[in-house]
Design a protein around this motif. Sequence first.
Motif, PDB file in Angstrom:
ATOM      1  N   ALA A 173      39.558  56.076  53.524  1.00  0.00           N
ATOM      2  CA  ALA A 173      40.010  55.790  52.157  1.00  0.00           C
ATOM      3  C   ALA A 173      41.531  55.740  52.039  1.00  0.00           C
ATOM      4  O   ALA A 173      42.057  55.366  50.990  1.00  0.00           O
ATOM      5  N   SER A 174      42.252  56.078  53.123  1.00  0.00           N
ATOM      6  CA  SER A 174      43.712  55.983  53.029  1.00  0.00           C
ATOM      7  C   SER A 174      44.208  54.582  53.427  1.00  0.00           C
ATOM      8  O   SER A 174      45.396  54.377  53.619  1.00  0.00           O
ATOM      9  N   LEU A 175      43.311  53.627  53.526  1.00  0.00           N
ATOM     10  CA  LEU A 175      43.698  52.275  53.968  1.00  0.00           C
ATOM     11  C   LEU A 175      44.697  51.621  53.013  1.00  0.00           C
ATOM     12  O   LEU A 175      44.730  51.931  51.810  1.00  0.00           O
ATOM     13  N   SER A 176      45.503  50.705  53.585  1.00  0.00           N
ATOM     14  CA  SER A 176      46.572  50.146  52.751  1.00  0.00           C
ATOM     15  C   SER A 176      46.591  48.618  52.661  1.00  0.00           C
ATOM     16  O   SER A 176      47.481  48.058  52.010  1.00  0.00           O
ATOM     17  N   THR A 177      45.660  47.922  53.313  1.00  0.00           N
ATOM     18  CA  THR A 177      45.623  46.456  53.154  1.00  0.00           C
ATOM     19  C   THR A 177      45.447  46.149  51.665  1.00  0.00           C
ATOM     20  O   THR A 177      44.568  46.700  51.003  1.00  0.00           O
ATOM     21  N   ARG A 178      46.312  45.262  51.160  1.00  0.00           N
ATOM     22  CA  ARG A 178      46.350  45.032  49.704  1.00  0.00           C
ATOM     23  C   ARG A 178      45.500  43.829  49.303  1.00  0.00           C
ATOM     24  O   ARG A 178      45.436  42.820  50.029  1.00  0.00           O
ATOM     25  N   GLY A 179      44.871  43.923  48.136  1.00  0.00           N
ATOM     26  CA  GLY A 179      44.182  42.790  47.542  1.00  0.00           C
ATOM     27  C   GLY A 179      44.648  42.660  46.096  1.00  0.00           C
ATOM     28  O   GLY A 179      44.658  43.656  45.364  1.00  0.00           O
ATOM     29  N   GLU A 180      45.096  41.467  45.719  1.00  0.00           N
ATOM     30  CA  GLU A 180      45.561  41.272  44.331  1.00  0.00           C
ATOM     31  C   GLU A 180      44.830  40.092  43.721  1.00  0.00           C
ATOM     32  O   GLU A 180      44.729  39.027  44.365  1.00  0.00           O
ATOM     33  N   LEU A 181      44.345  40.281  42.515  1.00  0.00           N
ATOM     34  CA  LEU A 181      43.651  39.168  41.857  1.00  0.00           C
ATOM     35  C   LEU A 181      44.659  38.122  41.405  1.00  0.00           C
ATOM     36  O   LEU A 181      45.688  38.454  40.812  1.00  0.00           O
ATOM     37  N   ASP A 182      44.341  36.868  41.712  1.00  0.00           N
ATOM     38  CA  ASP A 182      45.191  35.764  41.276  1.00  0.00           C
ATOM     39  C   ASP A 182      44.239  34.664  40.810  1.00  0.00           C
ATOM     40  O   ASP A 182      43.628  33.982  41.639  1.00  0.00           O
ATOM     41  N   GLY A 183      44.079  34.544  39.505  1.00  0.00           N
ATOM     42  CA  GLY A 183      43.082  33.607  38.974  1.00  0.00           C
ATOM     43  C   GLY A 183      41.710  34.044  39.437  1.00  0.00           C
ATOM     44  O   GLY A 183      41.330  35.203  39.279  1.00  0.00           O
ATOM     45  N   ASP A 184      40.995  33.103  40.096  1.00  0.00           N
ATOM     46  CA  ASP A 184      39.643  33.427  40.537  1.00  0.00           C
ATOM     47  C   ASP A 184      39.582  33.902  41.982  1.00  0.00           C
ATOM     48  O   ASP A 184      38.492  33.968  42.561  1.00  0.00           O
ATOM     49  N   ASP A 185      40.764  34.187  42.563  1.00  0.00           N
ATOM     50  CA  ASP A 185      40.788  34.610  43.968  1.00  0.00           C
ATOM     51  C   ASP A 185      41.330  36.025  44.115  1.00  0.00           C
ATOM     52  O   ASP A 185      42.163  36.475  43.312  1.00  0.00           O
TER      53      ASP A 185
END
Length: 410
Positions: free
Chosen positions: A158-170
């Motif tokens: 749970a300490s993972l750091s790969t980022r995901g950001e919502l941009d429109g529908d992606d």
Amino acid sequence: MSGGSLAAGQAEARAMDFSTTPEERAFRESLRSWLRDNLPLGWGTPRFPMPQEAGEKVAFARQWAKKLHAGGWAGLGWPRAHGGRELSPLEHLMFQEEYTAAGAPSMMDFGVGPALVGPTLIAHGTDWQKERFLEKILNGDEVWCQGFSEPGAGSDLASLSTRGELDGDDLVVNGQKVWTSYARYADWCILIVRTDPTAPKHKGLTFALVDMKTPGITIRPLVEMTGVAWFNEVFFENVRIPRRNIVGEIDRGWDITITTLSHERGTATPYARLRSEIDGAVALARRLADDSPRLADPRVRQALAQLRIEIDILKLNVYRNVSRLMRTGIPGPEGSMIKVYWSELEQRLMQVVSELSGAYALLDEHAPQAFDDGRWQYAYLWSRAATIYAGTSEVQRNIISQRVLGLPRS
Ligand SMILES: Cc1cc2nc3c(=O)[nH]c(=O)nc-3n(C[C@H](O)[C@H](O)[C@H](O)COP(=O)(O)OP(=O)(O)OC[C@H]3O[C@@H](n4cnc5c(N)ncnc54)[C@H](O)[C@@H]3O)c2cc1C
């Protein structure tokens, strides 16, 4: 184990019925005859051209997965509604025993799709995700990898750091995963990313399904000490994942991850494989004893007999776990006891074979003098991984101490 648990265990052992029913015998027989009819002619004999390179092994495994599917031997525990056979954990265990006894091709490296992704999607996927992915997992059309571990997140995932950001529908992903087995050959990947960095570490994670051909993914192989490169580093640079590939809700991915991990640490064990390894080790010791009086020493017999006994103890514990699972339907923390036991037993077994082999233990498959085509050297090196993957021995011991023995956290 406390006196109370021991007494409960003994009562359970007494209550266990080891006899087989006519249905169970018929199940075993139908699998045996299917394997006899479908294994490639000459499979396992010295002259059979076994797949050697990683790419060849993958191509072979895809074809074999198709055959298993067509024969009705895929998705054994999956619901019928999703193309499975809804077999019980006991039938699943019988399948493993017969399959291994026949020396059928190992599908362990391709277990991510059927063993982890399928059950996770069945539990949490949308109708579209089930429709799109489940059949192709079962019929071998699509191979999956598991993008969980990172350079700074393994046991403490749970300490993972790969980022995901919502941009429109992606969902746009940036970061790095590591130890991703056979990522180079996988079509799809289950990925966990951090979508809310301000939330506590188990919150703010999202679980997604990624097409490995998406632009922005770079895969670099990592060669293991066996000399084979199954592992990979996987880099994500502005990788766009369509929103419909998110499993569950955004920021609630930890719940989904727990489902996946519970299947990874479930009841499956390689005890049937260890049983065939000890038979191979005994056969090797017999052959060597003809040339080397040192190997006629009773201590060699004792070491092999001890391993054989431990494999039988493992088998009884697996049976006990399966019968408990049949009653409760939930894989319990006792699975951790089995994981620690088999992984460390496998290492002890390979250590004994290596000592029997003496200097020949150093020879790999390319050396003509290597015993059994060098497979013991590979197995010895590979066994070192057993106490790491699917939860390290230390982490399993933490689970046993806290959740089985009820000891306090330090
Ligand atoms: C053969 C193999 C295949 C793998 N395939 C994949 C894959 O396909 N996808 C993927 O995502 N990952 C994969 N992994 C990675 C695997 O999940 C991690 O290696 C594992 O979770 C341990 O994490 P780590 O290597 O970062 O070690 P760490 O978590 O950094 O642990 C280092 C040491 O510290 C100990 N330790 C850590 N925490 C504690 C604690 N709380 N208490 C006591 N001791 C502790 C560990 O037991 C270990 O000895 C694979 C690993 C192997 C060996």
